[in-house]
Design an enzyme around this catalytic site. Sequence first.
Site, PDB file in Angstrom:
ATOM      1  N   ILE A  95       0.874  -1.164   0.000  1.00 57.43           N
ATOM      2  CA  ILE A  95       0.000   0.000   0.000  1.00 57.43           C
ATOM      3  C   ILE A  95       0.914   1.216   0.000  1.00 57.43           C
ATOM      4  CG2 ILE A  95      -0.253  -0.072   2.515  1.00 57.43           C
ATOM      5  CD1 ILE A  95      -3.126   1.083   2.046  1.00 57.43           C
ATOM      6  N   GLU A 129       2.656  -6.896   6.848  1.00 59.91           N
ATOM      7  CA  GLU A 129       3.976  -6.801   7.462  1.00 59.91           C
ATOM      8  C   GLU A 129       4.457  -5.367   7.316  1.00 59.91           C
ATOM      9  OE1 GLU A 129       3.460 -10.977   6.148  1.00 59.91           O
ATOM     10  OE2 GLU A 129       3.585  -9.188   4.918  1.00 59.91           O
ATOM     11  N   ASN A 134       9.905   1.589  10.341  1.00 60.87           N
ATOM     12  CA  ASN A 134       8.904   2.457   9.712  1.00 60.87           C
ATOM     13  C   ASN A 134       7.862   2.873  10.756  1.00 60.87           C
ATOM     14  OD1 ASN A 134       7.114   3.797   8.052  1.00 60.87           O
ATOM     15  ND2 ASN A 134       7.055   2.190   6.488  1.00 60.87           N
ATOM     16  N   TYR A 141      -1.123   2.301  11.087  1.00 56.34           N
ATOM     17  CA  TYR A 141      -1.826   1.022  11.213  1.00 56.34           C
ATOM     18  C   TYR A 141      -2.404   0.839  12.615  1.00 56.34           C
ATOM     19  CZ  TYR A 141       0.535  -0.101   6.807  1.00 56.34           C
ATOM     20  OH  TYR A 141       0.993  -0.090   5.517  1.00 56.34           O
TER      21      TYR A 141
END
Length: 173
Positions: A95, A129, A134, A141
């Site tokens: 994404i 994942e 990051n 998320y």
Amino acid sequence: MNNRDYSVAAAQIHFLPMQTQDLDAVVAIENAVYPYPWTRGNFEDAMRSGYQAWCARHHAGAAHGETDDTTDSAANILGYFLLMVVLDEGHLLNISVRSDMQRLGFGRALLDRVVSMARELGLTSILLEVRPSNARAINIYSHYGFVSIGRRKGYYPAPDNSREDAIVMRLSL
């Protein structure tokens, strides 16, 4: 970002299945936003495999009900996602939002579309994942409701021929 900003961003997106003619733009975005990007071949393989591969196209007039024949143009691609469906679970493989469109609500809009599609397909959860390095993605998320369920050791390539683990996250639907 406030809810109004997000509403405007979401209204400016038109989703269409990823096509071969989109790949130059998709690969350009991929190369700009990732230190170890997918190759054109990775995208071609995913499309050939029948994964849910979608592009988000930017259309500024969409917020005002205008139509524009250029909505389908690869030049208007602001992001994309690829979702692999296995039984009742989705695996969000990739994404991405074009770097000049980040922090404007488009990532959330992409995630909204992923979740909406997963529900339409009758899925019960979505896995992904993410690199531990990051922090921005982990934060996005986590705020969306994904929870960490494990680690994959040495999953990602890293500098100096080393490897970086992956945090595995799940969103129950």
